[in-house]
Design a protein around this motif. Structure first.
Motif, PDB file in Angstrom:
ATOM      1  N   CYS A 346    -110.300  13.895 -24.584  1.00 43.71           N
ATOM      2  CA  CYS A 346    -109.566  13.356 -23.437  1.00 43.71           C
ATOM      3  C   CYS A 346    -109.269  14.459 -22.436  1.00 43.71           C
ATOM      4  O   CYS A 346    -108.444  15.337 -22.702  1.00 43.71           O
ATOM      5  N   MET A 347    -109.926  14.401 -21.288  1.00 39.46           N
ATOM      6  CA  MET A 347    -109.706  15.391 -20.239  1.00 39.46           C
ATOM      7  C   MET A 347    -108.528  14.986 -19.358  1.00 39.46           C
ATOM      8  O   MET A 347    -108.068  13.838 -19.378  1.00 39.46           O
ATOM      9  N   ASP A 348    -108.057  15.935 -18.567  1.00 43.69           N
ATOM     10  CA  ASP A 348    -106.907  15.695 -17.686  1.00 43.69           C
ATOM     11  C   ASP A 348    -106.999  16.631 -16.497  1.00 43.69           C
ATOM     12  O   ASP A 348    -106.752  17.829 -16.614  1.00 43.69           O
ATOM     13  N   GLY A 349    -107.409  16.094 -15.362  1.00 43.10           N
ATOM     14  CA  GLY A 349    -107.458  16.879 -14.138  1.00 43.10           C
ATOM     15  C   GLY A 349    -106.958  16.044 -12.977  1.00 43.10           C
ATOM     16  O   GLY A 349    -106.825  14.822 -13.092  1.00 43.10           O
ATOM     17  N   THR A 350    -106.659  16.703 -11.869  1.00 39.01           N
ATOM     18  CA  THR A 350    -106.147  15.990 -10.696  1.00 39.01           C
ATOM     19  C   THR A 350    -106.973  16.357  -9.470  1.00 39.01           C
ATOM     20  O   THR A 350    -107.302  17.530  -9.271  1.00 39.01           O
ATOM     21  N   ILE A 351    -107.297  15.350  -8.678  1.00 37.73           N
ATOM     22  CA  ILE A 351    -108.126  15.563  -7.494  1.00 37.73           C
ATOM     23  C   ILE A 351    -107.529  14.827  -6.299  1.00 37.73           C
ATOM     24  O   ILE A 351    -106.771  13.871  -6.476  1.00 37.73           O
ATOM     25  N   PRO A 352    -107.854  15.237  -5.070  1.00 40.97           N
ATOM     26  CA  PRO A 352    -107.455  14.446  -3.901  1.00 40.97           C
ATOM     27  C   PRO A 352    -108.088  13.061  -3.980  1.00 40.97           C
ATOM     28  O   PRO A 352    -109.240  12.913  -4.418  1.00 40.97           O
ATOM     29  N   LYS A 353    -107.356  12.064  -3.584  1.00 45.09           N
ATOM     30  CA  LYS A 353    -107.854  10.685  -3.703  1.00 45.09           C
ATOM     31  C   LYS A 353    -109.165  10.474  -2.956  1.00 45.09           C
ATOM     32  O   LYS A 353    -110.032   9.723  -3.407  1.00 45.09           O
ATOM     33  N   ILE A 389    -114.648  11.911 -23.009  1.00 44.60           N
ATOM     34  CA  ILE A 389    -116.017  12.250 -23.380  1.00 44.60           C
ATOM     35  C   ILE A 389    -116.225  11.876 -24.848  1.00 44.60           C
ATOM     36  O   ILE A 389    -115.527  12.369 -25.733  1.00 44.60           O
ATOM     37  N   LEU A 390    -117.192  11.002 -25.097  1.00 48.28           N
ATOM     38  CA  LEU A 390    -117.460  10.534 -26.448  1.00 48.28           C
ATOM     39  C   LEU A 390    -118.477  11.452 -27.129  1.00 48.28           C
ATOM     40  O   LEU A 390    -119.502  11.792 -26.546  1.00 48.28           O
ATOM     41  N   TYR A 391    -118.174  11.831 -28.376  1.00 48.63           N
ATOM     42  CA  TYR A 391    -119.086  12.721 -29.103  1.00 48.63           C
ATOM     43  C   TYR A 391    -118.896  12.534 -30.602  1.00 48.63           C
ATOM     44  O   TYR A 391    -118.039  11.767 -31.057  1.00 48.63           O
ATOM     45  N   ASP A 392    -119.683  13.260 -31.370  1.00 45.80           N
ATOM     46  CA  ASP A 392    -119.600  13.219 -32.825  1.00 45.80           C
ATOM     47  C   ASP A 392    -119.499  14.651 -33.331  1.00 45.80           C
ATOM     48  O   ASP A 392    -120.477  15.413 -33.283  1.00 45.80           O
ATOM     49  N   ALA A 404    -118.001  22.328 -23.114  1.00 47.91           N
ATOM     50  CA  ALA A 404    -118.645  22.875 -21.911  1.00 47.91           C
ATOM     51  C   ALA A 404    -118.656  21.843 -20.791  1.00 47.91           C
ATOM     52  O   ALA A 404    -118.399  22.165 -19.614  1.00 47.91           O
ATOM     53  N   PHE A 405    -118.942  20.597 -21.145  1.00 46.83           N
ATOM     54  CA  PHE A 405    -118.916  19.500 -20.179  1.00 46.83           C
ATOM     55  C   PHE A 405    -117.513  19.359 -19.587  1.00 46.83           C
ATOM     56  O   PHE A 405    -117.329  19.239 -18.367  1.00 46.83           O
ATOM     57  N   GLY A 406    -116.509  19.398 -20.448  1.00 42.65           N
ATOM     58  CA  GLY A 406    -115.129  19.264 -19.982  1.00 42.65           C
ATOM     59  C   GLY A 406    -114.729  20.371 -19.021  1.00 42.65           C
ATOM     60  O   GLY A 406    -114.053  20.129 -18.019  1.00 42.65           O
ATOM     61  N   LYS A 407    -115.155  21.602 -19.312  1.00 40.93           N
ATOM     62  CA  LYS A 407    -114.819  22.718 -18.431  1.00 40.93           C
ATOM     63  C   LYS A 407    -115.470  22.556 -17.051  1.00 40.93           C
ATOM     64  O   LYS A 407    -114.884  22.937 -16.033  1.00 40.93           O
ATOM     65  N   LYS A 408    -116.677  21.979 -17.026  1.00 40.74           N
ATOM     66  CA  LYS A 408    -117.334  21.737 -15.739  1.00 40.74           C
ATOM     67  C   LYS A 408    -116.558  20.705 -14.923  1.00 40.74           C
ATOM     68  O   LYS A 408    -116.440  20.835 -13.699  1.00 40.74           O
ATOM     69  N   ILE A 409    -116.034  19.698 -15.595  1.00 44.59           N
ATOM     70  CA  ILE A 409    -115.235  18.685 -14.891  1.00 44.59           C
ATOM     71  C   ILE A 409    -113.994  19.317 -14.288  1.00 44.59           C
ATOM     72  O   ILE A 409    -113.643  19.056 -13.123  1.00 44.59           O
ATOM     73  N   THR A 421    -104.939  20.239 -14.415  1.00 50.65           N
ATOM     74  CA  THR A 421    -104.103  19.346 -15.216  1.00 50.65           C
ATOM     75  C   THR A 421    -103.169  18.548 -14.321  1.00 50.65           C
ATOM     76  O   THR A 421    -102.759  19.018 -13.259  1.00 50.65           O
ATOM     77  N   GLY A 422    -102.874  17.339 -14.765  1.00 49.38           N
ATOM     78  CA  GLY A 422    -101.927  16.517 -14.041  1.00 49.38           C
ATOM     79  C   GLY A 422    -100.678  16.255 -14.851  1.00 49.38           C
ATOM     80  O   GLY A 422     -99.573  16.206 -14.315  1.00 49.38           O
ATOM     81  N   GLU A 423    -100.853  16.101 -16.180  1.00 45.50           N
ATOM     82  CA  GLU A 423     -99.689  15.806 -17.013  1.00 45.50           C
ATOM     83  C   GLU A 423     -99.844  16.234 -18.464  1.00 45.50           C
ATOM     84  O   GLU A 423     -98.863  16.275 -19.202  1.00 45.50           O
ATOM     85  N   HIS A 424    -101.047  16.590 -18.896  1.00 46.05           N
ATOM     86  CA  HIS A 424    -101.230  16.966 -20.294  1.00 46.05           C
ATOM     87  C   HIS A 424    -100.883  18.421 -20.562  1.00 46.05           C
ATOM     88  O   HIS A 424    -100.679  18.814 -21.703  1.00 46.05           O
ATOM     89  N   GLY A 425    -100.822  19.231 -19.514  1.00 50.45           N
ATOM     90  CA  GLY A 425    -100.532  20.642 -19.690  1.00 50.45           C
ATOM     91  C   GLY A 425    -101.757  21.455 -20.024  1.00 50.45           C
ATOM     92  O   GLY A 425    -102.886  20.947 -20.099  1.00 50.45           O
TER      93      GLY A 425
END
Length: 492
Positions: A346-353, A389-392, A404-409, A421-425
């Motif tokens: 579960c990723m958590d980032g904030t962007i301009p609308k 991001i779904l994975y096994d 790595a995918f999450g860091k790119k996001i 981050t927006g709220e997960h810290g």
């Protein structure tokens, strides 16, 4: 992470013996079996058993524990309900995990001042339940509100589906009491109109347990609105839904909540919660509250904007039961997605609308490249995105690919003018991404604040703030001749 304390079993034996004098036997956990449930928070990728878990019953016990740890120079990691998603409450080796689970009482309800005083272990939803008969409620509502506690909400500055109109935790807390690393009780804010000096109350929000241990919170209560209605809009294209979010805000409408889910999240939530969601590439949930006349006017405006944005179907809740049904799927989205794959990140980032459509398109491209499905869930109104991001983890290398995918996001979030981050810290999850967002002098300021509150570096060490050397090793910061401008900061 190890500390320089308790290098021999005798050290821990003596320390533990002294601890038994401070708390009751059932408040001190030391066996591997008893410690296992505390080895991680909601981000279970990272695990570490603490040396011991202590669950104080009273403020005096908590103070005594911190004084004992300070005297022995033993690190302390505070923990609430353990629902955090960044590894912020993950224990560290040779440390005490201090659980505030027994601090779970509503201490006072002040109707005249519209505040409630609660202990940190009180569940978020329990605050609203305690004042429901008075026609009040507590506005911030994280998806985990049935379990998460107010102390953790302050530590992470949690939001929720209604944060667009009513703000994050920091906007709904009037005061806190916390213990510093030496067990001293410090009070900030309270039932006062204004306080002189630095805004230390805001500083404590999102501090992730690095500055103090929260032991009491005074929250703002709001009267229940006369009416609340939700508009559910379906779209055949994710980018259209993203644009509709910007269009609603541009129209001067301030919804109480504005949430977005893509097809994968919709399908999972519907199978889990039976909310009655239509088949679509994306849906928006837009809630408007206030007076009956005001809600009626704004609902019409929202529907007009959504039609113009290309919505293929629009439904408006006709009663309270239907409104709650619309929200049920969104509230259950995170656990529901867990049915789609063995693991999800579960990723958590904030962007301009305004950047939402483009960011969604880029995530879809990367999803195809990495061959990792992504379910997108957004607090769309304030730009707080939660790509799942779904994975096994059982497949070799797939966790590393996911990270790595999450860091790119997160890097993309910064690139378009947002935040990691927006709220997960930050916790341990986003330490490397902090190097992407912040420069050397900014990190030095973080360290200086930490030093002012916790000069011995005992509170939740190794979390939230990356060392300058770590950033240099990632190539995000230049270090002259291998030396830090302030070498002592490397020890954080």
């Amino acid at each position: 992470m190890s500390t320089n304390m308790a290098k021999t079993p005798t050290d821990w034996q003596t320390f533990t013996f002294e601890m038994t004098k401070l708390v009751t036997a059932d408040s001190l956990l030391t066996t591997p079996e008893a410690l296992a449930p505390y080895e991680c928070d909601g981000l279970s990728v990272y695990k570490q058993q603490p040396a011991m878990v202590v669950l104080p019953n009273t403020l005096e016990e908590a103070q005594a524990i911190l004084k004992h740890c300070h005297a022995a120079q033993v690190p302390v990691v505070a923990r609430g309900a353990g629902t955090g998603l960044s590894g912020g409450a993950m224990p560290i080796e040779d440390a005490v995990l201090l659980s505030l689970a027994k601090f779970n009482k509503v201490l006072d309800i002040d109707v005249d001042n519209r505040t409630a005083v609660v202990q940190p272990g009180v569940r978020n939803l329990a605050i609203s339940e305690a004042v429901r008969h008075l026609n009040f409620y507590y506005a911030p509502d994280p998806s985990s509100q049935i379990a998460c506690t107010i102390g953790g909400n302050v530590a992470e500055n949690s939001g929720g589906v209604h944060c667009l109109k009513y703000g994050l935790t920091v906007h709904n807390v009037m005061g806190i009491k916390f213990l510093n690393t030496q067990g001293e009780l410090i009070e900030l804010g309270g039932n006062v109109l204004d306080s002189p000096g630095y805004d230390l109350l805001a500083l404590m929000h999102g501090s992730e347990g690095l500055l103090g241990i929260i032991v009491e919170v005074t929250v703002k209560l709001l009267p229940k609105p006369e009416l609340a209605q939700v508009v559910l809009a379906a779209f055949d294209d994710v980018e259209k839904a993203g644009q509709a979010v910007a269009d609603i805000i541009a129209a001067g409408i301030v919804p109480a909540g504005l949430e977005m889910m893509d097809r994968l999240a919709i399908e999972a939530a519907e199978a889990f919660a039976k909310a009655g969601y239509p088949a679509a590439e994306a849906i928006l949930l837009c809630e408007v509250d206030g007076t009956e006349a005001g809600v009626h006017d704004h609902i019409q405006s929202v529907e007009k904007v959504l039609h113009a944005a290309g919505a293929t179907e629009i439904r408006t809740s006709q009663n309270e039961a239907e409104r709650l049904q619309f929200w049920a799927g969104r509230k259950a989205a995170f656990p529901a997605v867990g049915r789609l794959a063995p693991d999800y990140y579960c990723m958590d980032g904030t962007i301009p609308k305004a950047a939402l459509p483009g960011v969604l398109k880029k995530i879809a491209q990367w999803s195809a490249e990495y061959q990792l499905p992504v379910a997108n869930v957004f607090h769309a109104g304030d730009g707080n995105m939660h790509p799942l991001i779904l994975y096994d983890a059982n497949k070799p290398g797939e966790l590393e690919q996911t990270e790595a995918f999450g860091k790119k996001i997160l890097a993309l979030c910064v690139e378009v003018g947002g935040s990691i981050t927006g709220e997960h810290g930050v916790g341990v999850e986003k330490l490397d991404s902090m190097c992407v967002q912040f420069h050397q002098h900014e990190l030095e300021q973080f360290f200086a604040i930490k030093h002012a509150f916790d000069p011995d570096k005992l509170l939740n060490p190794g979390k939230a703030i990356p060392t300058l050397h770590r950033c240099a090793e990632l190539g995000r910061m230049h270090v002259h001749d291998g030396q830090l401008p302030h070498p002592e900061l490397e020890r954080f």
